[in-house]
Design a protein around this motif. Structure first.
Motif, PDB file in Angstrom:
ATOM      1  N   VAL A  14       0.835  -1.199   0.000  1.00 48.66           N
ATOM      2  CA  VAL A  14       0.000   0.000   0.000  1.00 48.66           C
ATOM      3  C   VAL A  14       0.872   1.252   0.000  1.00 48.66           C
ATOM      4  O   VAL A  14       1.870   1.341   0.728  1.00 48.66           O
ATOM      5  CB  VAL A  14      -0.955   0.005   1.217  1.00 48.66           C
ATOM      6  N   GLN A  15       0.483   2.223  -0.822  1.00 47.44           N
ATOM      7  CA  GLN A  15       1.224   3.476  -0.939  1.00 47.44           C
ATOM      8  C   GLN A  15       0.250   4.644  -0.816  1.00 47.44           C
ATOM      9  O   GLN A  15      -0.921   4.534  -1.173  1.00 47.44           O
ATOM     10  CB  GLN A  15       1.940   3.561  -2.292  1.00 47.44           C
ATOM     11  N   LYS A  16       0.772   5.775  -0.314  1.00 48.33           N
ATOM     12  CA  LYS A  16      -0.030   6.994  -0.253  1.00 48.33           C
ATOM     13  C   LYS A  16       0.878   8.207  -0.352  1.00 48.33           C
ATOM     14  O   LYS A  16       1.833   8.350   0.415  1.00 48.33           O
ATOM     15  CB  LYS A  16      -0.840   7.070   1.055  1.00 48.33           C
ATOM     16  N   LYS A  47       0.929   5.329  10.603  1.00 51.34           N
ATOM     17  CA  LYS A  47      -0.038   4.407  11.220  1.00 51.34           C
ATOM     18  C   LYS A  47      -1.487   4.831  10.935  1.00 51.34           C
ATOM     19  O   LYS A  47      -2.285   4.044  10.420  1.00 51.34           O
ATOM     20  CB  LYS A  47       0.173   4.345  12.742  1.00 51.34           C
ATOM     21  N   SER A  48      -1.813   6.066  11.318  1.00 56.35           N
ATOM     22  CA  SER A  48      -3.190   6.528  11.156  1.00 56.35           C
ATOM     23  C   SER A  48      -3.572   6.630   9.682  1.00 56.35           C
ATOM     24  O   SER A  48      -4.708   6.319   9.301  1.00 56.35           O
ATOM     25  CB  SER A  48      -3.386   7.883  11.846  1.00 56.35           C
ATOM     26  N   THR A  49      -2.623   7.038   8.844  1.00 56.78           N
ATOM     27  CA  THR A  49      -2.895   7.118   7.411  1.00 56.78           C
ATOM     28  C   THR A  49      -3.244   5.746   6.851  1.00 56.78           C
ATOM     29  O   THR A  49      -4.206   5.593   6.082  1.00 56.78           O
ATOM     30  CB  THR A  49      -1.676   7.689   6.662  1.00 56.78           C
ATOM     31  N   LEU A  50      -2.491   4.735   7.251  1.00 53.57           N
ATOM     32  CA  LEU A  50      -2.747   3.374   6.777  1.00 53.57           C
ATOM     33  C   LEU A  50      -4.131   2.901   7.206  1.00 53.57           C
ATOM     34  O   LEU A  50      -4.878   2.307   6.409  1.00 53.57           O
ATOM     35  CB  LEU A  50      -1.670   2.429   7.305  1.00 53.57           C
ATOM     36  N   MET A  51      -4.504   3.179   8.446  1.00 55.77           N
ATOM     37  CA  MET A  51      -5.816   2.759   8.931  1.00 55.77           C
ATOM     38  C   MET A  51      -6.950   3.584   8.309  1.00 55.77           C
ATOM     39  O   MET A  51      -8.041   3.074   8.072  1.00 55.77           O
ATOM     40  CB  MET A  51      -5.867   2.854  10.456  1.00 55.77           C
ATOM     41  N   ILE A  53      -6.910   4.624   5.303  1.00 56.97           N
ATOM     42  CA  ILE A  53      -7.086   4.002   3.986  1.00 56.97           C
ATOM     43  C   ILE A  53      -7.956   2.760   4.110  1.00 56.97           C
ATOM     44  O   ILE A  53      -8.896   2.551   3.327  1.00 56.97           O
ATOM     45  CB  ILE A  53      -5.715   3.654   3.370  1.00 56.97           C
ATOM     46  N   LEU A  54      -7.661   1.917   5.103  1.00 52.26           N
ATOM     47  CA  LEU A  54      -8.450   0.697   5.309  1.00 52.26           C
ATOM     48  C   LEU A  54      -9.906   1.038   5.593  1.00 52.26           C
ATOM     49  O   LEU A  54     -10.824   0.338   5.130  1.00 52.26           O
ATOM     50  CB  LEU A  54      -7.858  -0.117   6.463  1.00 52.26           C
ATOM     51  N   TYR A  55     -10.148   2.121   6.313  1.00 53.02           N
ATOM     52  CA  TYR A  55     -11.510   2.510   6.697  1.00 53.02           C
ATOM     53  C   TYR A  55     -12.223   3.320   5.607  1.00 53.02           C
ATOM     54  O   TYR A  55     -13.375   3.689   5.770  1.00 53.02           O
ATOM     55  CB  TYR A  55     -11.446   3.305   8.004  1.00 53.02           C
ATOM     56  N   GLY A  56     -11.532   3.614   4.509  1.00 54.40           N
ATOM     57  CA  GLY A  56     -12.175   4.328   3.415  1.00 54.40           C
ATOM     58  C   GLY A  56     -12.208   5.833   3.568  1.00 54.40           C
ATOM     59  O   GLY A  56     -12.884   6.520   2.794  1.00 54.40           O
ATOM     60  N   LEU A  57     -11.471   6.370   4.553  1.00 55.54           N
ATOM     61  CA  LEU A  57     -11.471   7.822   4.753  1.00 55.54           C
ATOM     62  C   LEU A  57     -10.634   8.541   3.700  1.00 55.54           C
ATOM     63  O   LEU A  57     -10.947   9.669   3.316  1.00 55.54           O
ATOM     64  CB  LEU A  57     -10.938   8.163   6.153  1.00 55.54           C
ATOM     65  N   ILE A  58      -9.537   7.893   3.262  1.00 60.07           N
ATOM     66  CA  ILE A  58      -8.715   8.482   2.209  1.00 60.07           C
ATOM     67  C   ILE A  58      -8.366   7.383   1.199  1.00 60.07           C
ATOM     68  O   ILE A  58      -8.231   6.210   1.566  1.00 60.07           O
ATOM     69  CB  ILE A  58      -7.427   9.125   2.766  1.00 60.07           C
ATOM     70  N   PRO A  59      -8.229   7.750  -0.082  1.00 65.01           N
ATOM     71  CA  PRO A  59      -7.890   6.733  -1.092  1.00 65.01           C
ATOM     72  C   PRO A  59      -6.404   6.410  -1.061  1.00 65.01           C
ATOM     73  O   PRO A  59      -5.581   7.239  -0.705  1.00 65.01           O
ATOM     74  CB  PRO A  59      -8.273   7.419  -2.410  1.00 65.01           C
ATOM     75  N   ARG A  60      -6.052   5.207  -1.445  1.00 67.10           N
ATOM     76  CA  ARG A  60      -4.638   4.842  -1.536  1.00 67.10           C
ATOM     77  C   ARG A  60      -4.106   5.229  -2.910  1.00 67.10           C
ATOM     78  O   ARG A  60      -4.863   5.336  -3.880  1.00 67.10           O
ATOM     79  CB  ARG A  60      -4.447   3.355  -1.261  1.00 67.10           C
ATOM     80  N   SER A  61      -2.783   5.414  -2.977  1.00 67.78           N
ATOM     81  CA  SER A  61      -2.135   5.751  -4.243  1.00 67.78           C
ATOM     82  C   SER A  61      -1.674   4.500  -4.986  1.00 67.78           C
ATOM     83  O   SER A  61      -1.411   4.550  -6.188  1.00 67.78           O
ATOM     84  CB  SER A  61      -0.937   6.669  -4.003  1.00 67.78           C
TER      85      SER A  61
END
Length: 520
Positions: A14-16, A47-51, A53-61
């Motif tokens: 996973v990337q962002k 950490k929070s960014t990864l989670m 992404i999993l929760y759908g709050l921000i899209p992954r790159s």
């Protein structure tokens, strides 16, 4: 293991990116059914960014996410919730004026004829759910009147009501007393035993090892290593987080702290921003050569007390003295009387983020950098360079803006500025908040050095581990009052926690402002 039937979440590569900033470089994380999986790392590790992404709050790159073996791509939290993922954020997302039941069912309300909300069924469902998971709550209680630990239960039940099988808890113990933390851990273990998978984001390594089955360490946007919690130590995790060996234990010699009372607060009353009694007939002292830790759950008057000491808030009653001299409320008067203040709000109070490091460093040092009525930029820059070298501030040099520095280096800037002044009293408010483990080690050493040089040091922290490690004496604040004064070497987490939660009976002072207001 990837591909196992017990795997419920598999995040691969996973990337962002946010513009030019790479927040997550290449993260791979596997979560198994029924486990408590801790995710740890320094601030900014991802950490929070990864989670999110999993929760759908921000899209992954880039990268792939599988849920029970099926690729998924959530465009919003609603998609994640429907797929069985729930997230309890560090800052609760509840409506204070609603009941427990209303908060739990909001957005997924049981309906009766003509689309009307069935409040009776909402209360019944809440009661059954709370009993099933051992999270006893009164469905009709107003959330605003609940203690923090019970509000967290509401957030967890809110996720479980939506049939969450994967629960993300983001720094869940940050605002809890030790007793409330223990209750939360019991709940987490019970949920895991029922088949729920829990991702536990935390920076408190002692708690991580107490509750987690496995621990994944993030550093610079990657999952560097995953440990079995039973086979690893806090030191191992800390070293992996930072990428080098760090000292977790605060090294300090015992203090007799029999020196002069350098900070005295007597019968202090102060109102909060909403007109409530925030500090109530409070008296305390800090003596030369001691570190006093001020413990308490956030919101019990610590902020208002510190603002009064620093001259940023005018008390309603009482006095504040530095070395026996009463100081009237203004930041300039407090500094002139011998106060060095390290505020929690670096960007809003401690630093001008748009200004250079050398400009921030000269505040309070004007006698060193002025030539007649004018500031000498050469003298100011020389002063700043000396402090940057002495306190190991890392960044783009003294001409860089404070806002361009990491949180740890911003903290070092204000610590260097304050501790290099001729001050007898040091007030450090949340000194390790938003700071990585390596910087915390350095900051703690500096505070101990101040103590050993005969300064009076007051550390105000929401982190009980920090209070216990640094303090010679611990004051506990509850509902605007000091309810305990404990020698740090003779007390325990449990005892401090009982006072923090108001579980130890204390007598109301005769001069209590709240009692006076009630009589009138």
């Amino acid at each position: 293991m990837p591909g196992s039937t017990d795997v419920v979440v598999e995040m691969t590569g996973v990337q962002k990116q946010f513009g030019d900033l790479v927040a997550i470089e290449d993260a791979t994380l596997v979560i198994q059914k029924g486990e408590i999986h801790a995710l740890v790392g320094e601030n900014g590790a991802g950490k929070s960014t990864l989670m999110n992404i999993l929760y759908g709050l921000i899209p992954r790159s880039g990268g792939e996410i599988k849920l029970k073996g099926t690729p998924v791509d959530f465009s919003n939290p609603a998609d994640a919730i429907r797929a069985g993922i729930g997230m309890v954020h560090q800052h609760f997302k509840l409506s204070p004026s609603f009941t427990v039941a209303e908060n739990i069912v909001i957005g997924a309300e049981p309906l009766k004829s003509y689309g009307r909300v069935d409040f009776k069924k909402a209360r019944q469902d809440t009661l059954e759910l709370s009993r099933r998971f051992g999270l006893e709550l009164d469905p009709e209680a107003i959330v605003a009147k609940l203690p923090v630990g019970l509000r967290q239960r509401v957030e967890i039940l809110k996720a479980l009501y939506r049939k969450a099988e994967i629960l993300i808890l983001d720094e869940p113990t940050a605002v809890l007393t030790p007793n409330e933390t223990r209750e939360l851990f019991k709940t987490m273990r019970s949920l895991a035993e029922s088949g729920c998978s829990i991702i536990f984001i935390s920076h408190k390594l002692r708690e991580v090892l107490e509750v987690a089955d496995r621990v994944s360490v993030m550093r610079r946007g990657r999952i560097r290593r995953t440990f079995q919690a039973a086979t690893v130590t806090a030191q191992d995790i800390a070293n992996e987080m930072v990428g080098r060996s760090v000292l977790l234990k605060v090294e300090k010699s015992p203090s007799t702290f029999d020196g002069q009372k350098l900070l005295s607060v007597k019968d202090l009353d102060s109102f909060g921003d909403r007109g409530e009694v925030a500090v109530d007939a409070l008296s305390m002292t800090v003596r030369a050569g001691e570190i006093v830790g001020l413990a308490g759950v956030q919101g019990n008057g610590q902020d208002e007390l510190v603002q009064c000491i620093a001259g940023m808030r005018r008390p309603a009653n009482g006095t504040i003295s530095f070395a026996g001299n009463v100081v009237h409320s203004s930041p300039r008067a407090a500094r002139a009387a011998g106060l060095a203040y390290i505020p929690a709000d670096r960007g809003g109070v401690g630093l001008s983020l748009q200004s250079s490091i050398w400009e921030n460093m000269m505040v309070g040092h004007f006698s060193k950098v002025t030539r007649g009525p004018f500031i000498s930029s050469a003298a100011a820059k020389a002063n700043a360079q000396g402090l940057v070298d002495a306190y190991d501030v890392r960044g783009g040099g003294i001409d860089a803006t404070a806002g361009s520095l990491s949180g740890g280096n911003q903290q070092k800037v204000q610590i260097a500025r304050e501790l290099s002044r001729q001050a007898n009293v040091v007030v450090a408010e949340q000194p390790s908040q938003g700071v990585d483990i390596g910087a915390i080690e350095s900051i703690h050493k500096l505070l101990v050095t101040m103590r050993d040089s005969g300064k009076a040091v007051l550390v105000v922290s929401a982190d009980l581990d920090e209070i216990m490690a640094l303090s010679d004496r611990i004051l506990v604040m509850y509902r605007g009052q000091i309810v305990a004064d404990l020698p740090a070497s003779e007390t325990s987490y449990e005892e401090v926690g009982r006072y923090m939660g108001g579980l130890v009976a204390t007598e109301q002072p005769e001069k209590s402002l709240s009692a006076t207001l009630q009589r009138n």
